[in-house]
Design a protein around this motif. Structure first.
Motif, mmCIF file in Angstrom:
data_model
loop_
_atom_site.group_PDB
_atom_site.id
_atom_site.type_symbol
_atom_site.label_atom_id
_atom_site.label_comp_id
_atom_site.label_asym_id
_atom_site.label_seq_id
_atom_site.Cartn_x
_atom_site.Cartn_y
_atom_site.Cartn_z
ATOM 1 N N VAL A 7 68.952 42.623 16.276
ATOM 2 C CA VAL A 7 70.006 43.304 17.032
ATOM 3 C C VAL A 7 69.456 43.753 18.379
ATOM 4 N N ARG A 8 70.090 43.289 19.445
ATOM 5 C CA ARG A 8 69.733 43.684 20.815
ATOM 6 C C ARG A 8 71.027 43.987 21.546
ATOM 7 N N SER A 9 71.431 45.236 21.462
ATOM 8 C CA SER A 9 72.726 45.652 21.978
ATOM 9 C C SER A 9 72.717 45.794 23.486
ATOM 10 N N GLY A 10 73.879 46.036 24.034
ATOM 11 C CA GLY A 10 74.031 46.243 25.471
ATOM 12 C C GLY A 10 75.226 45.471 25.978
ATOM 13 N N HIS A 11 75.178 44.151 25.831
ATOM 14 C CA HIS A 11 76.361 43.361 26.196
ATOM 15 C C HIS A 11 77.529 43.794 25.305
ATOM 16 N N SER A 12 77.245 43.944 24.021
ATOM 17 C CA SER A 12 78.201 44.571 23.101
ATOM 18 C C SER A 12 77.381 45.420 22.147
ATOM 19 N N ASP B 63 66.942 38.089 36.037
ATOM 20 C CA ASP B 63 66.691 39.235 36.908
ATOM 21 C C ASP B 63 67.168 40.481 36.172
ATOM 22 N N PRO B 64 66.224 41.302 35.701
ATOM 23 C CA PRO B 64 66.625 42.420 34.852
ATOM 24 C C PRO B 64 67.516 43.433 35.570
ATOM 25 N N ASP B 65 67.496 43.426 36.893
ATOM 26 C CA ASP B 65 68.272 44.419 37.627
ATOM 27 C C ASP B 65 69.719 44.008 37.873
ATOM 28 N N LEU B 66 70.056 42.799 37.504
ATOM 29 C CA LEU B 66 71.437 42.373 37.663
ATOM 30 C C LEU B 66 72.307 43.139 36.663
ATOM 31 N N ILE B 67 73.311 43.826 37.176
ATOM 32 C CA ILE B 67 74.167 44.609 36.300
ATOM 33 C C ILE B 67 75.466 43.850 36.075
ATOM 34 N N SER B 68 75.823 43.709 34.819
ATOM 35 C CA SER B 68 77.048 42.994 34.505
ATOM 36 C C SER B 68 78.178 43.970 34.231
ATOM 37 N N GLY B 69 79.336 43.676 34.820
ATOM 38 C CA GLY B 69 80.518 44.490 34.568
ATOM 39 C C GLY B 69 81.050 44.306 33.157
ATOM 40 N N VAL B 70 80.549 43.304 32.445
ATOM 41 C CA VAL B 70 81.073 43.063 31.105
ATOM 42 C C VAL B 70 80.117 43.535 30.005
ATOM 43 N N ASP B 71 79.024 44.195 30.384
ATOM 44 C CA ASP B 71 78.154 44.786 29.361
ATOM 45 C C ASP B 71 78.713 46.150 28.947
ATOM 46 N N THR B 72 78.818 46.360 27.648
ATOM 47 C CA THR B 72 79.323 47.644 27.163
ATOM 48 C C THR B 72 78.369 48.775 27.542
ATOM 49 N N ASP B 73 77.068 48.499 27.468
ATOM 50 C CA ASP B 73 76.052 49.503 27.766
ATOM 51 C C ASP B 73 74.979 48.846 28.643
ATOM 52 N N PRO B 74 75.201 48.849 29.966
ATOM 53 C CA PRO B 74 74.303 48.102 30.868
ATOM 54 C C PRO B 74 72.844 48.553 30.782
ATOM 55 N N GLU B 75 72.602 49.838 30.581
ATOM 56 C CA GLU B 75 71.213 50.308 30.532
ATOM 57 C C GLU B 75 70.494 49.764 29.293
ATOM 58 N N ALA B 76 71.191 49.770 28.152
ATOM 59 C CA ALA B 76 70.604 49.191 26.935
ATOM 60 C C ALA B 76 70.399 47.688 27.107
ATOM 61 N N ALA B 77 71.355 47.037 27.762
ATOM 62 C CA ALA B 77 71.229 45.595 27.993
ATOM 63 C C ALA B 77 69.986 45.311 28.824
ATOM 64 N N ARG B 78 69.776 46.101 29.868
ATOM 65 C CA ARG B 78 68.629 45.902 30.751
ATOM 66 C C ARG B 78 67.313 46.090 29.989
ATOM 67 N N ARG B 79 67.230 47.179 29.241
ATOM 68 C CA ARG B 79 66.008 47.481 28.483
ATOM 69 C C ARG B 79 65.721 46.374 27.455
#
Ligand code: ZN
Length: 266
Positions: free
Chosen positions: A173-178, A207-223
């Motif tokens: 499990v690697r959350s963030g996008h959902s 690119d880890p700094d790209l932020i997606s508008g469709v990630d539920t939790d962008p910070e978790a997605a990045r990490r």
């Protein structure tokens, strides 16, 4: 040179099954009002393991869901099912389907109607729970009735966390996008491949700094993106990029700015 579509991991054969290309406004993926049109592929993965045939994600299905008509365009000459037949298999042969999350472009052939009559479909409980809370008309919410029906009828199994589906195929499990977004490791003693699903679906997402508008939790997605790609680097894993139209099989290299994709030569 033709892009490579199969490779081995130990005794397993990994086969990329194309489900076509979608075209949409960048704003639908990155948020905001970007008018640029972008293309995304759908590369579901068939793993021919000694014990079972396992499918990772299931494309858009027979047609675009109603909610996306007008915003998305689907282009394909041959669907995932056509590619499956071409590989010498019937829908009945699939034993397990692992859904990374419940977005429409990942669950299509697996849920409604379920096209794999003998398969168990694996969904993370957290992904279902999040989808239940989405607004009416949201793609994830649309998947809820089918998943609940599958649970009731016994062909859908809810997971709560990491686990092995068959020997050598492990979900993480690697959350963030959902919520409950799961990636898949395909592993042998010496080798590893990684299916990142929408944690890092295309080369730009390295690119880890790209932020997606469709990630539920962008910070978790990045990490999670950084941790998982670091693991892919240290294991020299072949990484499968679901939405990448071109080089969808890559190795990952660390760079000063993040990560870089090195296409796997065909
Ligand atoms: Zn996606």
């Amino acid at each position: 040179m033709a892009t490579k579509t199969t490779f081995e991991v130990g005794e397993m054969l990994v086969r990329i099954l194309d489900d076509g290309i979608f075209v949409t406004d960048a704003g639908n993926l990155f948020g905001g009002s970007r008018k640029m049109r972008i293309r995304g592929a759908m590369h579901a993965v068939l793993v021919e393991a000694p014990e079972a045939l396992v499918l990772l994600d299931a494309g858009f299905g027979p047609e675009l869901p109603d909610a996306l008509v007008g915003r998305y365009e689907l282009r394909r000459e041959k669907s995932l099912m056509g590619h499956l037949r071409e590989a010498g298999y019937a829908a009945e042969d699939i034993a397990h389907v692992i859904l990374s999350h419940l977005d429409a472009d990942h669950v299509g052939w697996a849920l409604e109607p379920p096209n794999f009559p003998n398969a168990t479909v694996f969904v993370q409980e957290d992904a279902l729970e999040e989808a239940r809370g989405m607004p009416e008309g949201d793609g994830r919410r649309e998947a809820v009735p089918a998943v609940e029906k599958g649970v009731e009828e016994g062909w859908c199994e809810l997971l709560s966390g990491n686990g092995e589906i068959v020997p050598g195929i492990r979900v993480e499990v690697r959350s963030g996008h959902s919520a409950g977004h799961q990636i898949v490791w395909i592993e042998s003693v010496e080798d590893a491949a990684l299916y990142t699903a929408d944690l890092a679906p295309a080369k730009i997402w390295l690119d880890p700094d790209l932020i997606s508008g469709v990630d539920t939790d962008p910070e978790a997605a990045r990490r999670n993106r950084i941790e998982v790609l670091d693991a892919a680097v240290s294991r020299s894993a072949t990484v499968i990029l679901y939405h990448e139209p071109g080089d969808f099989l890559v190795n990952i290299r660390s760079t000063e700015k993040g990560f870089q994709a090195v296409p796997v030569e065909g």
